[in-house]
Design an enzyme around this catalytic site. Structure first.
Site, short mmCIF file in Angstrom:
data_model
loop_
_atom_site.label_atom_id
_atom_site.label_comp_id
_atom_site.label_asym_id
_atom_site.label_seq_id
_atom_site.Cartn_x
_atom_site.Cartn_y
_atom_site.Cartn_z
N TYR A 128 -41.02 -46.61 96.70
CA TYR A 128 -39.31 -46.21 96.53
C TYR A 128 -38.08 -47.42 96.89
CZ TYR A 128 -35.04 -44.11 99.34
OH TYR A 128 -33.52 -43.90 99.30
N LYS A 135 -35.23 -47.80 94.28
CA LYS A 135 -34.26 -48.39 94.66
C LYS A 135 -33.37 -50.12 93.82
CE LYS A 135 -32.69 -44.63 96.25
NZ LYS A 135 -31.86 -43.62 95.68
N THR A 180 -26.96 -29.89 96.59
CA THR A 180 -27.23 -28.75 97.85
C THR A 180 -28.48 -29.18 98.73
OG1 THR A 180 -30.00 -29.42 97.13
CG2 THR A 180 -28.99 -27.74 95.69
N GLY A 228 -27.57 -32.67 101.97
CA GLY A 228 -27.30 -34.35 102.43
C GLY A 228 -25.90 -35.41 102.05
N THR A 281 -30.30 -36.74 106.64
CA THR A 281 -30.66 -35.37 105.65
C THR A 281 -31.67 -34.50 105.75
OG1 THR A 281 -31.05 -37.40 104.48
CG2 THR A 281 -28.46 -36.66 104.72
N PHE A 284 -33.97 -36.19 103.69
CA PHE A 284 -34.31 -36.71 103.18
C PHE A 284 -36.01 -37.42 103.75
CE2 PHE A 284 -35.74 -41.67 103.72
CZ PHE A 284 -35.74 -41.93 101.46
N ASP A 288 -33.69 -29.60 86.67
CA ASP A 288 -34.83 -30.43 87.50
C ASP A 288 -33.93 -31.84 86.89
OD1 ASP A 288 -36.65 -32.20 88.64
OD2 ASP A 288 -38.02 -31.09 88.05
N SER A 297 -29.97 -47.14 98.31
CA SER A 297 -30.12 -48.19 99.48
C SER A 297 -30.16 -49.59 99.92
CB SER A 297 -31.78 -47.62 99.91
OG SER A 297 -32.90 -47.26 100.66
N ARG A 345 -32.29 -26.30 93.49
CA ARG A 345 -31.93 -24.77 94.80
C ARG A 345 -31.15 -24.17 93.88
NH1 ARG A 345 -33.46 -28.21 99.79
NH2 ARG A 345 -32.39 -29.65 99.22
#
Ligand code: NDP
Ligand code: 8X3
Length: 258
Positions: A153, A157, A11, A13, A188, A190, A60, A140, A35
């Protein structure tokens, strides 16, 4: 033969740009995200612009039952899945470990690790039954080097990086390619998500250099997906010109030019 790609987090990025890139090139594109309105807009756009076949899957990724239902439904609509892009993910907050919001931690772990696993567990058997396929895991630079306040985070990753390596080993016998793409800072939604809708703070992250764009990651994904059958890029880290690692980046104005 018509090929099919499933992209999570389509939806916005990277995921959206990847869906566009593959639709342009004749793939049946299965786009996932929560979304529904964005998915419907993307479907209309891709059908109109490229006469593409687009299947929308609104669910989800943190909800295991929703993932199972969505992929079981998808199986009734497509004969095969050639490419899976495990892209849906997020950072929530940027706090030192002693101040972290545990709800933020849960969301990141549930989305970036558990959601990726739920999807993979449903799609990998389809690929093993085909004895072919290509899984992309979007990690990432935070999967390679931890930065201050990035704690959970970065940990999620690092887990994606470990799972990327593990999938390649486990699926090797089936000729399934597994590629980890590890982008640095990219503009994006993000940062808007990380800073919970604070647009000024989000914009400021990318204010003083030229970041990666979503389309750059789409191009790289396309490149990896179109290599000869006997080749697989296993692990690819990409940053913009002014970033070296998670820890080292400079402003565009400070770059030496002649
Ligand atoms: P965006 O916020 O623009 O896109 C994130 C996507 O993930 C959205 O489509 C969102 O869809 C989806 N998503 C988030 N949570 C869920 C959920 N619970 N269920 C289903 N879908 C979900 O960010 P990016 O495109 O930048 O991020 C894509 C991936 O790239 C992420 O894994 C991110 O960690 C990673 N990444 C990003 C970098 C950056 O600097 N931008 C750099 C390195 C990696 P919806 O909200 O509709 O559900
Ligand atoms: C997103 C890039 O540097 O904000 O993974 O962690 S960073």
């Amino acid at each position: 033969m018509n090929k099919t790609i499933l992209v999570t987090g389509a939806t916005s990025g990277f995921g959206r740009a990847i869906a566009v890139r593959f639709a342009q090139n004749g793939y049946t594109v299965c786009v996932a995200g929560r979304r529904e309105n964005r998915l419907a807009e993307l479907k209309a756009e891709l059908e109109q612009a490229y006469n593409a076949k687009v299947i929308t899957l609104a669910f989800d990724i943190t909800d295991r039952k929703q993932v199972e239902t969505a992929i079981n439904h998808l199986k009734t609509q497509v004969d095969r899945i050639d490419i899976l892009v495990n892209n849906a993910g997020l950072a929530a907050g940027l706090s030192s470990i002693e101040d972290g919001d545990i709800d933020d931690w849960e969301i990141m772990i549930d989305t970036n690790i558990k959601g990726l696993l739920y999807i993979t567990r449903m799609v990998a058997p389809i690929m093993t039954s085909q004895a072919s396929g290509h899984i992309f895991n979007i990690g990432s630079t935070a999967a390679k080097t931890v930065y201050k306040n990035g704690n959970v985070y970065c940990a999620t990753k690092f887990a994606v990086d470990a799972l990327n390596q593990a999938m390649r080993i486990d699926l090797l016998n089936y000729g399934i390619k597994v590629t980890g793409i590890h982008p640095g800072m990219a503009e994006t939604e993000f940062s808007l998500v990380r800073f919970k809708g604070d647009e000024d703070r989000a914009k400021n992250v990318y204010a003083e250099f030229k970041p990666i764009l979503a389309e750059d990651i789409a191009d790289i994904t396309w490149y990896c997906a179109t290599l000869p059958a006997h080749l697989c890029i296993n692990d690819l880290t990409v940053t913009c010109l002014t970033q070296a690692t998670s820890l080292y980046s400079i402003k565009e104005a400070d770059r030496i030019k002649k």
